[in-house]
Design a protein around this motif. Structure first.
Motif, mmCIF file in Angstrom:
data_model
loop_
_atom_site.group_PDB
_atom_site.id
_atom_site.type_symbol
_atom_site.label_atom_id
_atom_site.label_comp_id
_atom_site.label_asym_id
_atom_site.label_seq_id
_atom_site.Cartn_x
_atom_site.Cartn_y
_atom_site.Cartn_z
ATOM 1 N N PRO A 1 0.835 -1.210 0.000
ATOM 2 C CA PRO A 1 0.000 0.000 0.000
ATOM 3 C C PRO A 1 0.869 1.259 0.000
ATOM 4 C CG PRO A 1 -0.626 -1.487 1.790
ATOM 5 C CD PRO A 1 0.622 -2.039 1.161
ATOM 6 N N THR A 2 0.373 2.272 -0.660
ATOM 7 C CA THR A 2 1.081 3.543 -0.737
ATOM 8 C C THR A 2 0.865 4.334 0.547
ATOM 9 O OG1 THR A 2 0.747 3.591 -3.110
ATOM 10 C CG2 THR A 2 1.302 5.672 -2.062
ATOM 11 N N ALA A 3 1.922 4.918 1.048
ATOM 12 C CA ALA A 3 1.835 5.792 2.216
ATOM 13 C C ALA A 3 2.227 7.197 1.778
ATOM 14 C CB ALA A 3 2.761 5.311 3.318
ATOM 15 N N ILE A 4 1.412 8.162 2.132
ATOM 16 C CA ILE A 4 1.710 9.546 1.788
ATOM 17 C C ILE A 4 2.553 10.145 2.905
ATOM 18 C CG2 ILE A 4 0.735 11.836 1.394
ATOM 19 C CD1 ILE A 4 -1.765 10.439 0.303
ATOM 20 N N ARG A 5 3.668 10.728 2.508
ATOM 21 C CA ARG A 5 4.517 11.453 3.454
ATOM 22 C C ARG A 5 4.682 12.850 2.878
ATOM 23 N NH1 ARG A 5 9.584 7.862 5.021
ATOM 24 N NH2 ARG A 5 9.868 9.661 6.341
ATOM 25 N N ASP A 6 3.913 13.771 3.393
ATOM 26 C CA ASP A 6 3.884 15.115 2.829
ATOM 27 C C ASP A 6 4.059 16.128 3.956
ATOM 28 O OD1 ASP A 6 3.160 17.592 1.658
ATOM 29 O OD2 ASP A 6 1.764 16.616 0.290
ATOM 30 N N GLU A 7 5.193 16.812 3.933
ATOM 31 C CA GLU A 7 5.524 17.789 4.968
ATOM 32 C C GLU A 7 4.453 18.884 5.074
ATOM 33 O OE1 GLU A 7 8.958 20.987 5.075
ATOM 34 O OE2 GLU A 7 9.760 18.962 5.277
ATOM 35 N N LEU A 8 3.922 19.322 3.945
ATOM 36 C CA LEU A 8 2.908 20.374 3.959
ATOM 37 C C LEU A 8 1.655 19.916 4.715
ATOM 38 C CD1 LEU A 8 1.923 23.175 3.173
ATOM 39 C CD2 LEU A 8 1.237 22.222 0.954
ATOM 40 N N MET A 9 1.295 18.637 4.606
ATOM 41 C CA MET A 9 0.108 18.145 5.315
ATOM 42 C C MET A 9 0.319 18.222 6.828
ATOM 43 S SD MET A 9 -2.103 17.511 3.021
ATOM 44 C CE MET A 9 -1.347 18.726 1.964
ATOM 45 N N VAL A 10 1.536 17.986 7.282
ATOM 46 C CA VAL A 10 1.836 18.102 8.715
ATOM 47 C C VAL A 10 1.700 19.557 9.148
ATOM 48 C CG1 VAL A 10 3.590 17.773 10.506
ATOM 49 C CG2 VAL A 10 3.337 16.072 8.674
ATOM 50 N N LYS A 11 2.191 20.478 8.318
ATOM 51 C CA LYS A 11 2.077 21.904 8.644
ATOM 52 C C LYS A 11 0.614 22.337 8.699
ATOM 53 C CE LYS A 11 6.557 23.153 6.775
ATOM 54 N NZ LYS A 11 7.335 24.059 5.952
ATOM 55 N N ILE A 12 -0.178 21.858 7.761
ATOM 56 C CA ILE A 12 -1.604 22.217 7.753
ATOM 57 C C ILE A 12 -2.304 21.605 8.954
ATOM 58 C CG2 ILE A 12 -3.776 21.886 6.499
ATOM 59 C CD1 ILE A 12 -2.097 22.232 3.902
ATOM 60 N N GLN A 13 -1.981 20.364 9.266
ATOM 61 C CA GLN A 13 -2.580 19.688 10.421
ATOM 62 C C GLN A 13 -2.303 20.468 11.706
ATOM 63 O OE1 GLN A 13 -4.481 16.967 10.613
ATOM 64 N NE2 GLN A 13 -4.480 16.740 12.830
ATOM 65 N N GLY A 14 -1.093 20.983 11.844
ATOM 66 C CA GLY A 14 -0.715 21.689 13.063
ATOM 67 C C GLY A 14 -0.942 23.186 13.028
ATOM 68 N N MET A 15 -1.522 23.706 11.962
ATOM 69 C CA MET A 15 -1.683 25.153 11.778
ATOM 70 C C MET A 15 -2.592 25.770 12.847
ATOM 71 S SD MET A 15 -3.236 27.087 8.390
ATOM 72 C CE MET A 15 -4.651 26.001 8.323
ATOM 73 N N GLU A 16 -2.094 26.820 13.456
ATOM 74 C CA GLU A 16 -2.877 27.670 14.357
ATOM 75 C C GLU A 16 -3.300 28.889 13.550
ATOM 76 O OE1 GLU A 16 -3.647 27.010 17.494
ATOM 77 O OE2 GLU A 16 -2.299 25.353 17.960
ATOM 78 N N PRO A 17 -4.274 29.668 14.018
ATOM 79 C CA PRO A 17 -4.721 30.829 13.238
ATOM 80 C C PRO A 17 -3.595 31.777 12.823
ATOM 81 C CG PRO A 17 -6.273 30.406 15.009
ATOM 82 C CD PRO A 17 -5.106 29.467 15.213
ATOM 83 N N GLU A 18 -2.616 31.982 13.679
ATOM 84 C CA GLU A 18 -1.530 32.907 13.334
ATOM 85 C C GLU A 18 -0.582 32.334 12.263
ATOM 86 O OE1 GLU A 18 -0.287 30.721 17.139
ATOM 87 O OE2 GLU A 18 -2.099 31.711 16.429
#
Length: 188
Positions: free
Chosen positions: A89-106
């Motif tokens: 199975p393919t696993a997605i490893r995307d740094e941007l997704m981690v940044k979006i997941q952890g994004m605070e309003p600022e």
């Protein structure tokens, strides 16, 4: 999957230098496998040592000598053995997704800029893939190409790369619209 399998698959198209392979990876194989030129050259050395490829040196007068690589029968056998294995199975490893997941309003403006960059990159890659598709079809319809070509794998993987980048663009545009609304609401 090892880089060697992607190299062996690329060498089915014919003899190529490391430079040609790196350029080809960027144009075609990059839609499903990424490798730096350094990784590619190291892998070519290992593959030659293992007898999976043959390397011949072409003497050049005004340039450094060129090393051309071709797949051996042992390389074809290794590639066919890989093809016969069940796909993982393919696993997605995307740094941007981690940044979006952890994004605070600022963080929204910084993440927005990263999304714009990702979208622009996907648009450029999609344009390259579309040019490659036009070259592969060479004036034929897709149906004619798929019926007449000996090897349809490169075209099928190219179509997957095209749809992947189209989805990256669609999702980026959606995410940007959500973030833009949040930034505007926060500014009020």
């Amino acid at each position: 999957m090892a880089l060697r399998n992607a190299v062996l698959a690329a060498l089915l198209e014919g003899e190529a230098s490391g430079y040609d392979l790196a350029k080809g990876f960027d144009a075609s194989v990059a839609n499903f496998w990424l490798a730096t030129p350094q990784q590619l050259y190291k892998e070519l050395e290992r593959m030659a040592a293992e007898g999976l490829i043959e390397t011949r040196v072409v003497q050049q007068e005004r340039r450094p000598n060129k090393r051309l690589h071709s797949i051996t029968p042992a390389g074809r056998a290794a590639l066919h053995a890989f093809i016969a294995e069940p796909a993982k199975p393919t696993a997605i490893r995307d740094e941007l997704m981690v940044k979006i997941q952890g994004m605070e309003p600022e963080d929204a403006p910084v993440v927005r800029a990263a999304l714009v960059e990702k979208s622009d990159w996907a648009k450029a890659k999609l344009a390259r893939y579309e040019r490659l598709r036009t070259r592969l079809l060479n004036g034929r319809s897709e149906q004619a190409y798929l019926e007449e070509s000996d090897r349809i794998g490169p075209y099928l993987t190219l179509l997957r790369g095209i749809s992947f980048e189209q989805e990256n663009i669609r999702w980026s545009e959606f995410a940007l619209s959500v973030i833009d609304r949040r930034i505007a609401a926060r500014a009020q």
